[in-house]
Design an enzyme around this catalytic site. Sequence first.
Site, short mmCIF file in Angstrom:
data_model
loop_
_atom_site.label_atom_id
_atom_site.label_comp_id
_atom_site.label_asym_id
_atom_site.label_seq_id
_atom_site.Cartn_x
_atom_site.Cartn_y
_atom_site.Cartn_z
N GLU A 1 10.80 -28.58 12.64
CA GLU A 1 9.97 -28.34 13.83
C GLU A 1 10.81 -27.52 14.79
O GLU A 1 11.70 -28.04 15.46
CB GLU A 1 9.57 -29.69 14.46
N CYS B 1 8.97 -26.98 23.94
CA CYS B 1 8.87 -26.02 22.83
C CYS B 1 7.52 -25.32 22.79
O CYS B 1 7.40 -24.20 22.33
CB CYS B 1 9.13 -26.72 21.51
P1 NAD Z 1 19.45 -27.85 18.71
O1 NAD Z 1 18.95 -27.17 17.49
O2 NAD Z 1 20.65 -27.32 19.39
O3 NAD Z 1 19.76 -29.40 18.40
C1 NAD Z 1 18.82 -30.24 17.75
C2 NAD Z 1 19.57 -31.36 17.03
O4 NAD Z 1 20.42 -30.79 16.06
C3 NAD Z 1 20.45 -32.22 17.94
O5 NAD Z 1 20.31 -33.57 17.56
C4 NAD Z 1 21.85 -31.71 17.66
O6 NAD Z 1 22.82 -32.72 17.76
C5 NAD Z 1 21.76 -31.25 16.22
N1 NAD Z 1 22.67 -30.14 15.93
C6 NAD Z 1 23.05 -29.15 16.78
N2 NAD Z 1 23.87 -28.29 16.15
C7 NAD Z 1 24.03 -28.76 14.89
C8 NAD Z 1 24.76 -28.31 13.76
N3 NAD Z 1 25.51 -27.21 13.81
N4 NAD Z 1 24.68 -29.02 12.62
C9 NAD Z 1 23.93 -30.13 12.56
N5 NAD Z 1 23.20 -30.61 13.60
C10 NAD Z 1 23.25 -29.93 14.75
O7 NAD Z 1 18.19 -27.88 19.70
P2 NAD Z 1 18.12 -28.46 21.17
O8 NAD Z 1 18.90 -27.59 22.09
O9 NAD Z 1 18.41 -29.92 21.18
O10 NAD Z 1 16.55 -28.29 21.48
C11 NAD Z 1 16.00 -27.08 21.88
C12 NAD Z 1 15.31 -26.36 20.74
O11 NAD Z 1 14.46 -27.25 20.04
C13 NAD Z 1 14.41 -25.25 21.24
O12 NAD Z 1 14.52 -24.15 20.39
C14 NAD Z 1 13.02 -25.85 21.15
O13 NAD Z 1 11.98 -24.92 21.03
C15 NAD Z 1 13.15 -26.68 19.92
N6 NAD Z 1 12.16 -27.75 19.92
C16 NAD Z 1 11.14 -27.70 19.02
C17 NAD Z 1 10.17 -28.69 19.05
C18 NAD Z 1 9.02 -28.69 18.09
O14 NAD Z 1 8.33 -29.69 18.04
N7 NAD Z 1 8.77 -27.64 17.34
C19 NAD Z 1 10.25 -29.71 19.98
C20 NAD Z 1 11.31 -29.72 20.87
C21 NAD Z 1 12.26 -28.73 20.84
#
Ligand code: NAD
Length: 512
Positions: A253, A287
């Site tokens: 997502e 998002c």
């Molecule tokens: P992110 O991708 O930085 O982090 C998401 C999760 O992944 C966190 O739990 C984090 O600890 C983990 N993570 C981060 N880097 C990692 C790595 N290198 N390896 C493994 N795990 C890792 O995203 P964010 O900053 O928490 O959220 C913002 C993003 O999420 C935006 O792009 C937003 O659009 C998207 N988002 C999408 C939805 C949806 O339903 N489609 C909902 C909310 C947010």
Amino acid sequence: MCYSQCSLVGSDAGKGASGSAGSTGSADGAGSGKGPASGSASSENPYAGLVSHLRAAWLSGKTRPLEYRTAQLEALGRFLDEKKQEILEATALDMGKPSTEAYFTEILLCKNELHDTLNNLCCWMKDERVDKNLVTQLDSAFIRKDPYGVVLIIAPWNYPIHLFLVPLIGAIAAGNCVIIKPSEIAKNTEKLVAETLPCYLDSDCFAVVTAGVEETTKLLENKFDYIFFTGSATVGRIIMEAAAKHLTPVTLELGGKNPCYVSDTCDVQNVARRVAWGRFFNAGQTCLAPDYLLCTLEMQEKLMPALRAAIVEFFGSNPKESPDFGRIVGDKQFRRIQALLCSGRVAIGGQTDEKERYIAPTVLADVLPSDPAMQEEIFGPILPIVVVANMDEAIDFINARPRPLAIYAFSCDCKVVNQVLERTSSGGFCGNDTLMHVTLSSLPFGGIGNSGLGKYHGKFTFDTFTHQRGCLHRNMGLETLNSLRYPPYTPQKQGLMTAALEIKRKGMCTLL
Ligand code: NAD
């Protein structure tokens, strides 16, 4: 790194500390006396014990009965009821989330999903009978709704309860064991979840892991049977790569830039209110938020006073003082969003306060496709307006970019809304409003292309975490009929088998 499986995780829960069933101790669950049969924790793979502990529980079959699933889901309901105030406080501390917004998204929408699931689970779980051919008429053919096994849910920070809880509801409903990895960025909520959620769930089957990037990388080395990830496209690629090593199926997502087309024929003040609400909800950290507007120059001129009026109506003349306007989650995120303000011309807002991580509700006019605000997902309270000549140009603009999570189109003319729907592609679509399609658990929620893979909400979540196992249970008798398919083959046997198995096209003449 820390994981929590039951109530005794102390107030030091968080990265660097560890808690396991009945103790604060090693990460292999051995402190509880329920350690893994194999693969105990080591610095190379500190989560091996936890994963195999959950796998043993899954293999025991304890998550399969309806009564077990219902009891765990009801416990999630108690978690939401009893921890409501703490959830509102933690999300307020993390990002100044207004309590009404937190209640609506973190509590109410989650409870709706929970109730929908509890109301229908018995029916969703049932074997599904399917059509049979002539040869299998006396047999039983059905789709069994099997759980995948041990699943991993990784969540982002912007709706830090909702985005792990809604998938968790479906994962439990489908009979899986689950490791939940909340975001480390929303640290107050992460701490609350790690300390309290395990008190409500069966510690043999469900665990919360608190982990940053380094620990999550190690967690992902383990084999899961399904991974449900919500976050950025960049990290989504990393998750998919890790999953590919074990051929683990994934739901991703993701985010992106959601275009919002405003046609020349619309009720300008209503559009302004609906757009401003969707854009500035949770200080733009949604998002699904409309990321930018596409409209004609004339509409931009009409929208500007209407957007200004909507912002004042919602947040007063100084939004910084409003209890209904949030803050940016962290310093890094603040600086990234602030840097986008140099795009186009600041027509409304533009004020920032780094100490408070405050960015005023901002509208940027005359933004060019080459401006910084159009190069990445904004994920903050900034609304750029890109001027287009007409609807066709808006559609071309949208189709020239990665497919978004949502597309919005406003017009009093249904034909215009339908044209945008028909001639574009996106995860979801909402005509004449923003965000509201997410309130319907009857609609699948998910992206396409760059905005993600897979879908959830309502029954779609249950289906996501369910393996549809195709089953045929044959009768042991009637061997004469079966002999038609056994060698030695003859043209006569082949003809009879064809007649028994063949699916004919409807409406085709069978006499010829
Ligand atoms: P992110 O991708 O930085 O982090 C998401 C999760 O992944 C966190 O739990 C984090 O600890 C983990 N993570 C981060 N880097 C990692 C790595 N290198 N390896 C493994 N795990 C890792 O995203 P964010 O900053 O928490 O959220 C913002 C993003 O999420 C935006 O792009 C937003 O659009 C998207 N988002 C999408 C939805 C949806 O339903 N489609 C909902 C909310 C947010």
